[in-house]
Write an enzyme that holds these catalytic residues in place. Sequence first.
Site, PDB file in Angstrom:
ATOM      1  N   SER A  93     -34.233  -8.849  -4.221  1.00 19.72           N
ATOM      2  CA  SER A  93     -33.546  -7.720  -4.842  1.00 19.72           C
ATOM      3  C   SER A  93     -34.238  -6.401  -4.505  1.00 19.72           C
ATOM      4  O   SER A  93     -33.637  -5.340  -4.641  1.00 19.72           O
ATOM      5  CB  SER A  93     -33.542  -7.909  -6.357  1.00 19.72           C
ATOM      6  OG  SER A  93     -34.878  -8.052  -6.811  1.00 19.72           O
ATOM      7  N   CYS A 151     -37.049 -14.695  -3.668  1.00 21.01           N
ATOM      8  CA  CYS A 151     -36.733 -14.192  -5.005  1.00 21.01           C
ATOM      9  C   CYS A 151     -36.482 -15.393  -5.908  1.00 21.01           C
ATOM     10  O   CYS A 151     -35.592 -16.197  -5.625  1.00 21.01           O
ATOM     11  CB  CYS A 151     -35.476 -13.330  -4.892  1.00 21.01           C
ATOM     12  SG  CYS A 151     -34.861 -12.712  -6.460  1.00 21.01           S
ATOM     13  N   THR A 200     -35.372 -15.344  -8.957  1.00 20.34           N
ATOM     14  CA  THR A 200     -34.142 -15.144  -9.713  1.00 20.34           C
ATOM     15  C   THR A 200     -32.932 -15.589  -8.886  1.00 20.34           C
ATOM     16  O   THR A 200     -32.045 -16.295  -9.383  1.00 20.34           O
ATOM     17  CB  THR A 200     -34.006 -13.660 -10.102  1.00 20.34           C
ATOM     18  OG1 THR A 200     -35.203 -13.269 -10.764  1.00 20.34           O
ATOM     19  CG2 THR A 200     -32.814 -13.415 -10.989  1.00 20.34           C
ATOM     20  N   CYS A 237     -42.061 -14.699 -10.340  1.00 19.52           N
ATOM     21  CA  CYS A 237     -41.212 -13.644  -9.779  1.00 19.52           C
ATOM     22  C   CYS A 237     -42.006 -13.058  -8.632  1.00 19.52           C
ATOM     23  O   CYS A 237     -43.209 -12.806  -8.770  1.00 19.52           O
ATOM     24  CB  CYS A 237     -40.945 -12.584 -10.854  1.00 19.52           C
ATOM     25  SG  CYS A 237     -40.187 -11.071 -10.218  1.00 19.52           S
ATOM     26  N   TYR A 261     -32.207  -7.978 -10.381  1.00 21.04           N
ATOM     27  CA  TYR A 261     -31.293  -9.115 -10.519  1.00 21.04           C
ATOM     28  C   TYR A 261     -31.544  -9.841 -11.853  1.00 21.04           C
ATOM     29  O   TYR A 261     -30.665 -10.515 -12.375  1.00 21.04           O
ATOM     30  CB  TYR A 261     -31.537 -10.148  -9.405  1.00 21.04           C
ATOM     31  CG  TYR A 261     -30.944  -9.827  -8.045  1.00 21.04           C
ATOM     32  CD1 TYR A 261     -30.362  -8.604  -7.748  1.00 21.04           C
ATOM     33  CD2 TYR A 261     -30.993 -10.792  -7.031  1.00 21.04           C
ATOM     34  CE1 TYR A 261     -29.841  -8.347  -6.488  1.00 21.04           C
ATOM     35  CE2 TYR A 261     -30.469 -10.555  -5.776  1.00 21.04           C
ATOM     36  CZ  TYR A 261     -29.898  -9.328  -5.499  1.00 21.04           C
ATOM     37  OH  TYR A 261     -29.385  -9.108  -4.253  1.00 21.04           O
ATOM     38  N   GLY A 262     -32.781  -9.723 -12.344  1.00 19.48           N
ATOM     39  CA  GLY A 262     -33.241 -10.574 -13.450  1.00 19.48           C
ATOM     40  C   GLY A 262     -32.524 -10.363 -14.762  1.00 19.48           C
ATOM     41  O   GLY A 262     -32.590 -11.207 -15.647  1.00 19.48           O
TER      42      GLY A 262
HETATM   43  N1  DGL Z   1     -38.300 -10.620  -7.200  1.00 25.83           N
HETATM   44  C1  DGL Z   1     -37.362 -11.290  -7.993  1.00 25.83           C
HETATM   45  C2  DGL Z   1     -37.829 -12.657  -8.442  1.00 25.83           C
HETATM   46  O1  DGL Z   1     -38.597 -13.281  -7.751  1.00 25.83           O
HETATM   47  C3  DGL Z   1     -36.503 -10.657  -8.996  1.00 25.83           C
HETATM   48  C4  DGL Z   1     -36.667  -9.345  -9.542  1.00 25.83           C
HETATM   49  C5  DGL Z   1     -35.383  -8.809 -10.152  1.00 25.83           C
HETATM   50  O2  DGL Z   1     -34.585  -8.309  -9.382  1.00 25.83           O
HETATM   51  O3  DGL Z   1     -35.224  -8.926 -11.365  1.00 25.83           O
HETATM   52  O4  DGL Z   1     -37.416 -13.159  -9.466  1.00 25.83           O
END
Ligand code: DGL
Length: 279
Positions: A17, A79, A81, A193, A48-49
């Site tokens: 994201s 990612c 998420t 994350c 995205y979370g």
């Molecule tokens: N970097 C992302 C993950 O590993 C998500 C961050 C997001 O967009 O909330 O969950």
Amino acid sequence: MTSFSPAPQRPIGVFDSGMGGLSVLGELRRALPHQDFVYLADTAHVPYGSRTEAEVRTLTTACTDWLRQQGCAGAVIACNTASAFSLDFLRARYGHTFPIVGLVPALKPAVAATQSGTVAVLATPVTLRGALLEEVIQQFAVPAGVRVLRLSHPDLVPLVEVGEADSPRMRAALREALAPAAAAEADQLVLGCTHFPFLASSIRAEFGNTFALLDSGAAVARRTVQVLGSVVSDVSGEVRYFATGNPAEVASVMAALLGHTVKVEHAELNQLIQESVAR
Ligand code: DGL
């Protein structure tokens, strides 16, 4: 004598994201130093979370389609998420024609290492609700009798996105997010994350060695080598960086996180998002 020019190398696509996938890209480049990569940051839609599962699926489908259109050999979903709700779906969509590697929170090594019998997972709300985390809890933590704390904080990802991996605001958010883990005597902290490996020094500054920090970057890189192989060449691989948001803003945050300047190009995903919603 016939002279050959080698077939042009196909890059591996990597997306997140936003900036978080850069922590995975670092491990991928260490494992595959001669491989070219295309990195896509969907910064127009971060975070995205806090989105719905359907939105995350639509966006990850559009990102994966876009990487495929760029001629990538396969994609790494850097990612948690996006992996939580889209991995099975995307694999079914592409079959063997376009291999997809995803991320699972590093719960297995945390369960193996805990002395206190309590581990904490710091992740986004979507990842905490997702089937992938539940599967690894059932597979590793439950049989070992290890307690798992699920922790989240809404400010962490947005602060990394504006370049505040260490700032008074980040420190305050981390104190709030991780206080329950310290109180419950968790000794392993799973960074569930990909934005969070960038917080390692802030976490250490606030909590010392209270927790061992575990992330999935190296495991994903090993899996990518198995699935997508390595390119034999003497030349260093290159990375092209793309963002769906403002490239100049993204370039300055990436430079701060990576410690060197990068050129960021704009990626247009709107058409693919509409197609993905229509399906
Ligand atoms: N970097 C992302 C993950 O590993 C998500 C961050 C997001 O967009 O909330 O969950």
